[in-house]
Design a protein around this motif. Sequence first.
Motif, short mmCIF file in Angstrom:
data_model
loop_
_atom_site.label_atom_id
_atom_site.label_comp_id
_atom_site.label_asym_id
_atom_site.label_seq_id
_atom_site.Cartn_x
_atom_site.Cartn_y
_atom_site.Cartn_z
N MET A 1 0.84 -1.19 0.00
CA MET A 1 0.00 0.00 0.00
C MET A 1 0.89 1.26 0.00
SD MET A 1 -2.90 0.87 2.81
CE MET A 1 -1.99 1.93 3.90
N SER A 2 0.93 1.92 -1.15
CA SER A 2 1.75 3.14 -1.18
C SER A 2 1.27 4.05 -2.30
CB SER A 2 3.22 2.81 -1.40
OG SER A 2 3.40 2.37 -2.72
N GLY A 3 1.58 5.30 -2.16
CA GLY A 3 1.28 6.28 -3.20
C GLY A 3 -0.18 6.71 -3.18
N ILE A 4 -0.46 7.68 -4.03
CA ILE A 4 -1.81 8.28 -4.09
C ILE A 4 -2.39 8.00 -5.48
CG2 ILE A 4 -3.14 10.41 -3.81
CD1 ILE A 4 -1.46 9.87 -1.34
N LEU A 5 -3.63 7.57 -5.50
CA LEU A 5 -4.34 7.42 -6.76
C LEU A 5 -5.28 8.62 -6.92
CD1 LEU A 5 -5.39 5.83 -9.27
CD2 LEU A 5 -6.98 4.66 -7.72
N VAL A 6 -5.07 9.38 -7.97
CA VAL A 6 -5.97 10.50 -8.29
C VAL A 6 -6.92 10.00 -9.37
CG1 VAL A 6 -6.07 12.71 -9.50
CG2 VAL A 6 -4.41 12.38 -7.68
N PHE A 7 -8.21 9.99 -9.06
CA PHE A 7 -9.19 9.57 -10.07
C PHE A 7 -9.68 10.83 -10.77
CE2 PHE A 7 -13.39 8.56 -11.68
CZ PHE A 7 -13.21 7.29 -12.23
N ALA A 8 -9.26 11.00 -12.03
CA ALA A 8 -9.60 12.21 -12.77
C ALA A 8 -10.95 12.03 -13.45
CB ALA A 8 -8.53 12.50 -13.81
N GLU A 9 -11.85 12.98 -13.25
CA GLU A 9 -13.14 12.90 -13.92
C GLU A 9 -12.95 13.28 -15.39
OE1 GLU A 9 -16.24 13.98 -10.94
OE2 GLU A 9 -16.76 15.37 -12.53
N THR A 10 -13.62 12.59 -16.29
CA THR A 10 -13.61 13.01 -17.69
C THR A 10 -15.04 13.36 -18.08
OG1 THR A 10 -13.72 10.68 -18.25
CG2 THR A 10 -11.60 11.73 -18.55
N ILE A 11 -15.18 14.47 -18.76
CA ILE A 11 -16.51 14.91 -19.19
C ILE A 11 -16.49 14.94 -20.71
CG2 ILE A 11 -18.19 16.79 -19.12
CD1 ILE A 11 -16.94 17.47 -16.32
N GLU A 12 -17.25 14.04 -21.31
CA GLU A 12 -17.27 13.89 -22.76
C GLU A 12 -15.85 13.78 -23.32
OE1 GLU A 12 -19.70 17.17 -23.93
OE2 GLU A 12 -21.45 16.33 -22.95
N GLY A 13 -15.04 12.97 -22.67
CA GLY A 13 -13.69 12.69 -23.16
C GLY A 13 -12.64 13.69 -22.74
N ARG A 14 -13.06 14.78 -22.10
CA ARG A 14 -12.11 15.83 -21.69
C ARG A 14 -11.84 15.69 -20.18
NH1 ARG A 14 -12.51 20.62 -19.38
NH2 ARG A 14 -14.77 20.52 -19.24
N VAL A 15 -10.55 15.72 -19.83
CA VAL A 15 -10.20 15.63 -18.41
C VAL A 15 -10.67 16.91 -17.71
CG1 VAL A 15 -8.26 15.56 -16.78
CG2 VAL A 15 -8.25 14.09 -18.80
N ALA A 16 -11.46 16.76 -16.66
CA ALA A 16 -12.06 17.92 -15.98
C ALA A 16 -10.98 18.75 -15.27
CB ALA A 16 -13.10 17.44 -14.96
N ASP A 17 -11.27 20.05 -15.11
CA ASP A 17 -10.32 20.96 -14.45
C ASP A 17 -9.98 20.50 -13.04
OD1 ASP A 17 -10.54 22.47 -16.71
OD2 ASP A 17 -11.83 24.02 -15.83
N SER A 18 -10.91 19.80 -12.40
CA SER A 18 -10.68 19.37 -11.02
C SER A 18 -9.47 18.44 -10.91
CB SER A 18 -11.92 18.67 -10.46
OG SER A 18 -12.29 17.61 -11.33
N ALA A 19 -9.10 17.75 -12.01
CA ALA A 19 -8.01 16.77 -11.94
C ALA A 19 -6.70 17.43 -11.54
CB ALA A 19 -7.86 16.06 -13.29
N ALA A 20 -6.44 18.61 -12.13
CA ALA A 20 -5.18 19.32 -11.82
C ALA A 20 -5.15 19.74 -10.35
CB ALA A 20 -5.04 20.53 -12.73
N GLN A 21 -6.33 20.06 -9.80
CA GLN A 21 -6.39 20.46 -8.38
C GLN A 21 -6.11 19.25 -7.48
OE1 GLN A 21 -10.32 22.21 -8.00
NE2 GLN A 21 -9.98 23.49 -9.80
N LEU A 22 -6.64 18.09 -7.89
CA LEU A 22 -6.42 16.87 -7.10
C LEU A 22 -4.93 16.51 -7.08
CD1 LEU A 22 -9.38 14.66 -8.42
CD2 LEU A 22 -9.25 15.85 -6.23
N VAL A 23 -4.26 16.77 -8.21
CA VAL A 23 -2.83 16.45 -8.28
C VAL A 23 -2.06 17.34 -7.29
CG1 VAL A 23 -0.78 16.50 -9.77
CG2 VAL A 23 -2.93 15.57 -10.65
N THR A 24 -2.45 18.60 -7.17
CA THR A 24 -1.81 19.48 -6.19
C THR A 24 -2.00 18.93 -4.77
OG1 THR A 24 -2.19 21.40 -7.57
CG2 THR A 24 -1.79 21.84 -5.24
N ALA A 25 -3.21 18.48 -4.47
CA ALA A 25 -3.49 17.93 -3.13
C ALA A 25 -2.67 16.66 -2.91
CB ALA A 25 -4.98 17.63 -3.00
N ALA A 26 -2.54 15.84 -3.95
CA ALA A 26 -1.77 14.59 -3.83
C ALA A 26 -0.29 14.91 -3.61
CB ALA A 26 -1.95 13.75 -5.10
#
Length: 321
Positions: A1-26
């Motif tokens: 058990m190690s590392g962080i999994l960021v689950f990026a939302e995709t909206i109609e094939g486009r990675v949602a803006d929230s993904a970049a924010q989750l990466v900062t938190a990770a």
Amino acid sequence: MSGILVFAETIEGRVADSAAQLVTAATQLGGNITLGLVAADTTAASQQASFSGVGKVLAVRAASDLYDHKFNAAALRAMIENVKPEAVLMAWSIRSAAFAAGVAEEADLGYASDVIALDRGESGALTAIRPVYGGKVHAELEFSKDAPALLLLRQDVWAPAASGATPEVKEVAAPEPAAERIRHKEFRRPEGGVDLTRSDIIFAVGRGVGEPEKIETFAEIARRAGAGLGASRPVVDAGWLPAPHQIGQTGVTVKPRLYVAFGISGAMQHLAGMQSSAKIVAVNTDPDAAIFEVAHIGAVADIHEVAEELMARLQDAGRPA
Ligand SMILES: Cc1cc2nc3c(=O)[nH]c(=O)nc-3n(C[C@H](O)[C@H](O)[C@H](O)COP(=O)(O)OP(=O)(O)OC[C@H]3O[C@@H](n4cnc5c(N)ncnc54)[C@H](O)[C@@H]3O)c2cc1C
């Protein structure tokens, strides 16, 4: 058990803006970051996930880009199985709310939604902070170091990570859900739908507007100023504006350069959705209104008189009518 999994939302094939924010938190938590996504065209979607700090992308190919919460749940389970992360970070959104808690339960993960801050305790255990009782209290939840946690993070709290990484991309398979009696065929955008999260300037109206007929004046001022039109919940509940205009705890969270609140008292549920705005201007007849506590500029004035003046000035400035 190690590392962080960021689950990026995709909206109609486009990675949602929230993904970049989750990466900062990770990144803040430390450790390897794997970004998981679901898309019909995994190559195109993976190319949008080159956020600084991401070491690997796990892509699950979907039959189409129509959002399917059951398939997203299966994909997330496959990703967790593959990464065995210490924590899974997802955006607190209407989509993730449809399946995240179920996956956490099945995979025996700790769970918290609407997380607004993350930390490591002295022991290194993960701590998540979330508002409870309508935001009156902040609860601090500590997760055991030995048990992974799935956390849904409030959007627009963390700054987006920059792009620039070239992560390894790996495809993982997820089982297609069994055929169902009701099949979701397509999503249609509501006509005249707004996305206030993209507005640089927002003019928002509250119950102080008095009657629905008066809203058109504020809508016209917003149009002339190139601003989005927001609303407090009573305005939406009364049917004076459609739901996408609602800002706050149960509406959208916005962070514009300028937020002007007309006849909004400043209840904590409204503030939850706009208090990170760069500049807040409030107009209210009540000098004790709570909105003035977060406003950078406040006017104790009648919004209709201010609206009249604004309308005239925007006209004088030569803006298109
Ligand atoms: C679980 C939960 C979730 C909620 N989610 C949200 C949410 O997402 N968004 C949200 O907004 N609310 C939400 N609410 C409701 C919230 O608690 C408040 O009731 C709401 O924000 C109040 O809206 P308001 O400020 O428009 O109305 P009011 O509180 O009635 O305030 C109206 C203001 O207008 C001023 N006013 C009146 N006439 C004039 C005038 N002519 N000129 C200038 N000022 C004038 C008054 O002084 C007053 O301050 C939620 C509540 C709950 C319990």
